[in-house]
Design a protein around this motif. Structure first.
Motif, PDB file in Angstrom:
ATOM      1  N   ASN A 108     -19.114 -31.257  20.114  1.00 20.81           N
ATOM      2  CA  ASN A 108     -17.829 -30.959  20.759  1.00 20.81           C
ATOM      3  C   ASN A 108     -17.994 -30.455  22.183  1.00 20.81           C
ATOM      4  OD1 ASN A 108     -16.435 -31.870  18.573  1.00 20.81           O
ATOM      5  ND2 ASN A 108     -16.237 -29.851  17.635  1.00 20.81           N
ATOM      6  N   LYS A 109     -19.215 -30.121  22.567  1.00 20.38           N
ATOM      7  CA  LYS A 109     -19.448 -29.740  23.967  1.00 20.38           C
ATOM      8  C   LYS A 109     -19.136 -30.911  24.895  1.00 20.38           C
ATOM      9  CE  LYS A 109     -24.270 -30.976  24.120  1.00 20.38           C
ATOM     10  NZ  LYS A 109     -25.528 -30.666  23.548  1.00 20.38           N
ATOM     11  N   ASN A 110     -19.128 -32.131  24.362  1.00 22.33           N
ATOM     12  CA  ASN A 110     -18.820 -33.319  25.158  1.00 22.33           C
ATOM     13  C   ASN A 110     -17.341 -33.710  25.119  1.00 22.33           C
ATOM     14  OD1 ASN A 110     -21.534 -33.763  25.957  1.00 22.33           O
ATOM     15  ND2 ASN A 110     -21.944 -34.531  23.896  1.00 22.33           N
ATOM     16  N   ALA A 111     -16.558 -33.038  24.285  1.00 21.12           N
ATOM     17  CA  ALA A 111     -15.129 -33.359  24.199  1.00 21.12           C
ATOM     18  C   ALA A 111     -14.457 -33.105  25.547  1.00 21.12           C
ATOM     19  CB  ALA A 111     -14.460 -32.514  23.116  1.00 21.12           C
ATOM     20  N   ALA A 112     -13.459 -33.906  25.847  1.00 22.06           N
ATOM     21  CA  ALA A 112     -12.722 -33.778  27.107  1.00 22.06           C
ATOM     22  C   ALA A 112     -11.521 -32.857  26.915  1.00 22.06           C
ATOM     23  CB  ALA A 112     -12.254 -35.148  27.584  1.00 22.06           C
ATOM     24  N   TYR A 121      -2.879 -34.490  36.225  1.00 22.64           N
ATOM     25  CA  TYR A 121      -3.699 -34.233  35.038  1.00 22.64           C
ATOM     26  C   TYR A 121      -5.066 -34.883  35.184  1.00 22.64           C
ATOM     27  CZ  TYR A 121       0.811 -32.971  33.057  1.00 22.64           C
ATOM     28  OH  TYR A 121       2.021 -32.383  32.833  1.00 22.64           O
ATOM     29  N   HIS A 122      -6.062 -34.262  34.574  1.00 25.80           N
ATOM     30  CA  HIS A 122      -7.410 -34.795  34.563  1.00 25.80           C
ATOM     31  C   HIS A 122      -8.140 -34.209  33.356  1.00 25.80           C
ATOM     32  CE1 HIS A 122      -7.797 -30.954  36.643  1.00 25.80           C
ATOM     33  NE2 HIS A 122      -9.047 -30.937  36.258  1.00 25.80           N
ATOM     34  N   THR A 123      -9.391 -34.591  33.160  1.00 29.98           N
ATOM     35  CA  THR A 123     -10.177 -34.031  32.063  1.00 29.98           C
ATOM     36  C   THR A 123     -11.483 -33.465  32.601  1.00 29.98           C
ATOM     37  OG1 THR A 123     -11.251 -36.145  31.599  1.00 29.98           O
ATOM     38  CG2 THR A 123      -9.291 -35.609  30.292  1.00 29.98           C
ATOM     39  N   LYS A 124     -12.002 -32.501  31.843  1.00 29.11           N
ATOM     40  CA  LYS A 124     -13.335 -31.949  32.077  1.00 29.11           C
ATOM     41  C   LYS A 124     -14.008 -31.819  30.724  1.00 29.11           C
ATOM     42  CE  LYS A 124     -13.111 -29.321  36.315  1.00 29.11           C
ATOM     43  NZ  LYS A 124     -13.809 -30.269  37.103  1.00 29.11           N
ATOM     44  N   PRO A 125     -15.298 -32.091  30.659  1.00 29.08           N
ATOM     45  CA  PRO A 125     -16.001 -31.888  29.393  1.00 29.08           C
ATOM     46  C   PRO A 125     -16.052 -30.396  29.059  1.00 29.08           C
ATOM     47  CG  PRO A 125     -17.401 -33.064  30.983  1.00 29.08           C
ATOM     48  CD  PRO A 125     -16.165 -32.648  31.694  1.00 29.08           C
ATOM     49  N   LEU A 126     -15.905 -30.077  27.814  1.00 28.86           N
ATOM     50  CA  LEU A 126     -15.936 -28.681  27.378  1.00 28.86           C
ATOM     51  C   LEU A 126     -17.198 -27.987  27.888  1.00 28.86           C
ATOM     52  CD1 LEU A 126     -14.936 -27.311  23.952  1.00 28.86           C
ATOM     53  CD2 LEU A 126     -17.098 -26.635  24.939  1.00 28.86           C
ATOM     54  N   ARG A 127     -18.325 -28.671  27.896  1.00 25.86           N
ATOM     55  CA  ARG A 127     -19.604 -28.042  28.270  1.00 25.86           C
ATOM     56  C   ARG A 127     -19.578 -27.437  29.669  1.00 25.86           C
ATOM     57  NH1 ARG A 127     -20.489 -33.445  28.533  1.00 25.86           N
ATOM     58  NH2 ARG A 127     -21.111 -34.221  30.572  1.00 25.86           N
ATOM     59  N   VAL A 128     -18.813 -28.004  30.591  1.00 25.86           N
ATOM     60  CA  VAL A 128     -18.795 -27.460  31.953  1.00 25.86           C
ATOM     61  C   VAL A 128     -17.929 -26.217  32.061  1.00 25.86           C
ATOM     62  CG1 VAL A 128     -19.306 -29.713  32.981  1.00 25.86           C
ATOM     63  CG2 VAL A 128     -16.939 -28.899  32.889  1.00 25.86           C
TER      64      VAL A 128
END
Length: 143
Positions: A108-112, A121-128
């Motif tokens: 899930n660290k890769n989930a957006a 609107y935009h997305t970021k990976p959870l890990r960042v």
């Protein structure tokens, strides 16, 4: 310079569907200033959603119940995460909830995470959004 491709980029149709779910969940909720909807989309294509009635509560009742449901269904790998306030603003999940999601399934660290800024609107990976993942070494019985 190295560029990494985000695994799950912004997809308007996915965002619109998840936002529709969030708005529907929130429509009958009172305006308290502390209410959010959580909408999670898993790798199987199933949506899970809940209402957080008090985002300041440290008990994380809604979040824990949602994670338990996903674990029961053996459907724990996320693709997209959406958090919406009653007023329609999109926000980042709490740090504690992000930790719970990673404990549930480290992928899930890769989930957006859907986010909102002045450009839209935009997305970021959870890990960042996490300084580190040291918390994975801590004992936890939160769900």
């Amino acid at each position: 310079m190295t560029f990494t491709v985000q695994p799950y980029p912004f997809v308007r149709s996915v965002f619109d569907q998840m936002m529709q779910t969030a708005v529907h969940k929130l429509k009958d909720e009172p305006e308290t200033g502390m209410t959010q909807a959580i909408v999670l989309l898993t790798s199987t294509g199933k949506e899970y959603s809940a209402i957080i009635e008090d985002v300041l509560s440290e008990e994380k009742i809604a979040e824990k119940a949602l994670i338990k449901e996903m674990c029961k269904d053996n459907d724990t790998e996320l693709r997209y995460i959406l958090i919406v306030w009653k007023n329609g603003c999109v926000d980042i999940p709490s740090y504690d909830f992000r930790k719970m999601l990673c404990r549930m399934n480290l992928e899930n660290k890769n989930a957006a995470i859907f986010l909102m800024n002045e450009a839209g609107y935009h997305t970021k990976p959870l890990r960042v959004t996490m300084a580190n993942f040291d918390f994975l070494n801590e004992e936890d019985d939160s769900f």
